[in-house]
Design an enzyme around this catalytic site. Structure first.
Site, PDB file in Angstrom:
ATOM      1  N   ASN A  13       0.893  -1.179   0.000  1.00  0.00           N
ATOM      2  CA  ASN A  13       0.000   0.000   0.000  1.00  0.00           C
ATOM      3  C   ASN A  13       0.917   1.210   0.000  1.00  0.00           C
ATOM      4  OD1 ASN A  13      -2.465   1.111   2.485  1.00  0.00           O
ATOM      5  ND2 ASN A  13      -2.206   1.761   0.388  1.00  0.00           N
ATOM      6  N   GLN A  46      -2.253   6.843  -1.305  1.00  0.00           N
ATOM      7  CA  GLN A  46      -2.583   7.952  -0.414  1.00  0.00           C
ATOM      8  C   GLN A  46      -1.382   8.885  -0.235  1.00  0.00           C
ATOM      9  OE1 GLN A  46      -3.544   4.667   0.900  1.00  0.00           O
ATOM     10  NE2 GLN A  46      -5.709   4.986   0.384  1.00  0.00           N
ATOM     11  N   CYS A  75      -5.605   5.448   8.542  1.00  0.00           N
ATOM     12  CA  CYS A  75      -4.892   4.629   7.545  1.00  0.00           C
ATOM     13  C   CYS A  75      -3.916   3.728   8.309  1.00  0.00           C
ATOM     14  CB  CYS A  75      -4.147   5.539   6.570  1.00  0.00           C
ATOM     15  SG  CYS A  75      -3.258   4.639   5.283  1.00  0.00           S
ATOM     16  N   GLY A  76      -4.200   2.447   8.302  1.00  0.00           N
ATOM     17  CA  GLY A  76      -3.404   1.515   9.105  1.00  0.00           C
ATOM     18  C   GLY A  76      -1.988   1.355   8.572  1.00  0.00           C
ATOM     19  N   ASN A 170     -12.370   4.677  10.068  1.00  0.00           N
ATOM     20  CA  ASN A 170     -12.889   4.787   8.701  1.00  0.00           C
ATOM     21  C   ASN A 170     -13.808   3.586   8.458  1.00  0.00           C
ATOM     22  OD1 ASN A 170     -10.867   2.838   8.661  1.00  0.00           O
ATOM     23  ND2 ASN A 170     -10.005   3.480   6.717  1.00  0.00           N
ATOM     24  N   HIS A 172     -15.788   0.296   6.961  1.00  0.00           N
ATOM     25  CA  HIS A 172     -15.474  -0.932   6.220  1.00  0.00           C
ATOM     26  C   HIS A 172     -16.701  -1.829   6.126  1.00  0.00           C
ATOM     27  CE1 HIS A 172     -11.064  -0.489   5.932  1.00  0.00           C
ATOM     28  NE2 HIS A 172     -11.239   0.267   6.999  1.00  0.00           N
ATOM     29  N   GLU A 221     -10.595  -0.026  -1.910  1.00  0.00           N
ATOM     30  CA  GLU A 221     -10.594   1.079  -0.953  1.00  0.00           C
ATOM     31  C   GLU A 221     -11.443   2.271  -1.408  1.00  0.00           C
ATOM     32  OE1 GLU A 221      -7.175   2.593   0.882  1.00  0.00           O
ATOM     33  OE2 GLU A 221      -6.131   0.660   1.018  1.00  0.00           O
ATOM     34  N   ARG A 222     -12.152   2.844  -0.466  1.00  0.00           N
ATOM     35  CA  ARG A 222     -12.860   4.118  -0.692  1.00  0.00           C
ATOM     36  C   ARG A 222     -11.852   5.146  -1.192  1.00  0.00           C
ATOM     37  NH1 ARG A 222     -15.047   7.481   4.498  1.00  0.00           N
ATOM     38  NH2 ARG A 222     -12.870   7.173   5.030  1.00  0.00           N
ATOM     39  N   CYS A 230      -4.534  -3.164   2.779  1.00  0.00           N
ATOM     40  CA  CYS A 230      -5.284  -2.120   3.501  1.00  0.00           C
ATOM     41  C   CYS A 230      -5.208  -2.464   4.981  1.00  0.00           C
ATOM     42  CB  CYS A 230      -6.739  -2.088   3.019  1.00  0.00           C
ATOM     43  SG  CYS A 230      -7.734  -0.843   3.864  1.00  0.00           S
ATOM     44  N   GLY A 231      -4.517  -1.627   5.754  1.00  0.00           N
ATOM     45  CA  GLY A 231      -4.296  -1.936   7.164  1.00  0.00           C
ATOM     46  C   GLY A 231      -5.579  -1.910   7.975  1.00  0.00           C
ATOM     47  N   THR A 232      -6.343  -0.838   7.819  1.00  0.00           N
ATOM     48  CA  THR A 232      -7.611  -0.763   8.561  1.00  0.00           C
ATOM     49  C   THR A 232      -8.571  -1.841   8.052  1.00  0.00           C
ATOM     50  OG1 THR A 232      -8.284   0.967   7.005  1.00  0.00           O
ATOM     51  CG2 THR A 232      -7.536   1.674   9.202  1.00  0.00           C
ATOM     52  N   GLY A 233      -8.436  -2.185   6.759  1.00  0.00           N
ATOM     53  CA  GLY A 233      -9.267  -3.261   6.196  1.00  0.00           C
ATOM     54  C   GLY A 233      -8.925  -4.606   6.815  1.00  0.00           C
TER      55      GLY A 233
HETATM   56  N1  LIG Z   1      -9.061   4.336   1.612  1.00  0.00           N
HETATM   57  C1  LIG Z   1      -9.170   4.421   3.079  1.00  0.00           C
HETATM   58  C2  LIG Z   1      -8.014   5.245   3.658  1.00  0.00           C
HETATM   59  C3  LIG Z   1      -6.733   4.492   3.583  1.00  0.00           C
HETATM   60  C4  LIG Z   1      -6.814   3.232   4.382  1.00  0.00           C
HETATM   61  C5  LIG Z   1      -5.841   2.160   3.989  1.00  0.00           C
HETATM   62  N2  LIG Z   1      -4.810   2.534   3.076  1.00  0.00           N
HETATM   63  C6  LIG Z   1      -5.229   1.576   5.242  1.00  0.00           C
HETATM   64  O1  LIG Z   1      -4.079   1.125   5.220  1.00  0.00           O
HETATM   65  O2  LIG Z   1      -5.929   1.534   6.276  1.00  0.00           O
HETATM   66  C7  LIG Z   1     -10.431   5.182   3.420  1.00  0.00           C
HETATM   67  O3  LIG Z   1     -10.902   5.956   2.592  1.00  0.00           O
HETATM   68  O4  LIG Z   1     -10.922   4.984   4.536  1.00  0.00           O
END
Ligand SMILES: N[C@H](CCC[C@H](N)C(=O)O)C(=O)O
Length: 287
Positions: A13, A46, A75-76, A170, A172, A221-222, A230-233
């Site tokens: 990412n 990002q 963003c994780g 954020n 999910h 990702e949004r 995607c960390g938060t994902g």
């Molecule tokens: N696209 C995500 C933000 C970046 C999250 C992702 N890159 C991560 O690592 O968590 C959103 O709009 O909430």
């Protein structure tokens, strides 16, 4: 205006990281958008902007912009790149820092082996706070989770998918699929991202169960499209799987770009995200 940046990635990412402490970064919204439209000049999911925090006890503030120009809460993978950046740039002598984000305070720690562990805070599980509009929907309980039916128009056909909704600051929407490699991520991802029941749009996760402590994950990702990780994902997917009684903490999450590890002790407890953070190159962009 010329801006020095560092290109970094966390499990694939990728980010443009800007030091706004030692550089004057005061873009107009139009300039931000123009920069994002060029995927920040060098191609990135990002942009992370590093600032001093005015919150007592907070070392830094970091702002996150998707490549559609939108500023987001969390963003994780970015938080791991962030701590490596501030250590490598000598902006801190610490190895664990507290960082102010739109979603609240997080606390990444740079480990001796170069990996980073981040206290991502507790997930938000109340649908209305994700935010997700569950009005009139009949959720299907599974373990401590509720699966929500999303009706999607796929090529003139109506298809209903069952998703867990989780916020890591954020939003999910996570679904279990038989095989991430054949899951319709490119087709279904945008339909879920823009689904009317997500007033702030949503990151769409597609999770394949390998065993009770190992999943494969793809995330559309949004505001960025599918990313290599995607960390938060990964946090949201592990939380959803644990609540459904399908997974046990810690969970190994294989993203296309690398491996992450998620630990969560249950409702009200913080989610810990561990993974790599890599510096790729330094550069300069003209805005
Ligand atoms: N696209 C995500 C933000 C970046 C999250 C992702 N890159 C991560 O690592 O968590 C959103 O709009 O909430």
């Amino acid at each position: 205006m010329k801006l020095k940046f560092t290109k970094m990635h966390g499990a694939g990412n990728d980010f443009v990281v800007i030091d706004a402490i030692n550089q004057q970064v005061d873009f107009t919204p139009a300039q931000w958008q123009a920069l994002a439209d060029r995927r920040f000049g060098v191609g990135a999911d990002q942009m992370l902007v590093v600032e001093k925090s005015s919150v007592p006890g907070c070392d830094f503030r970091y702002r996150i912009f998707n490549n559609d120009g939108g500023e987001v809460e969390q963003c994780g993978n970015g938080s791991r790149a962030f701590v490596k950046f501030v250590v490598e740039k000598g902006l801190t002598a610490a190895r664990q820092i507290t960082v102010e984000t739109l979603a609240g305070i997080i606390s990444p720690r740079l480990e001796d082996d170069g990996s980073v562990t981040v206290d991502m805070g507790a997930p938000v599980l109340e649908p209305a706070l994700v935010p997700f509009d569950a009005e009139g929907l009949q959720g299907q309980p599974e373990g401590r989770e509720t699966l929500w039916p999303l009706v999607l128009e796929l090529g003139g056909q109506r298809e209903t998918v069952q998703v867990s909704v989780v916020s890591m600051g954020n939003p999910h929407a996570v679904q279990v699929v038989a095989d991430v490699d054949t899951a319709p991520v490119e087709l279904m991802g945008p339909l879920i991202e823009h689904h009317v029941r997500f007033p702030r749009r949503v990151n769409a996760g597609f999770m394949q169960l390998v065993n009770r402590q190992h999943v494969k994950l793809r995330v559309f990702e949004r505001g960025a499209g599918e990313t290599l990780a995607c960390g938060t994902g990964a946090c949201a997917a592990a939380v959803a799987g644990i609540r459904r009684g399908l997974l046990d903490s810690p969970v190994r999450v294989d993203a296309r770009g690398g491996q992450l590890s998620i630990a969560w002790a249950g409702e009200g407890q913080p989610v810990y995200l561990t993974g790599p953070a890599v510096t790729v190159f330094e550069g300069e962009i003209t805005v």
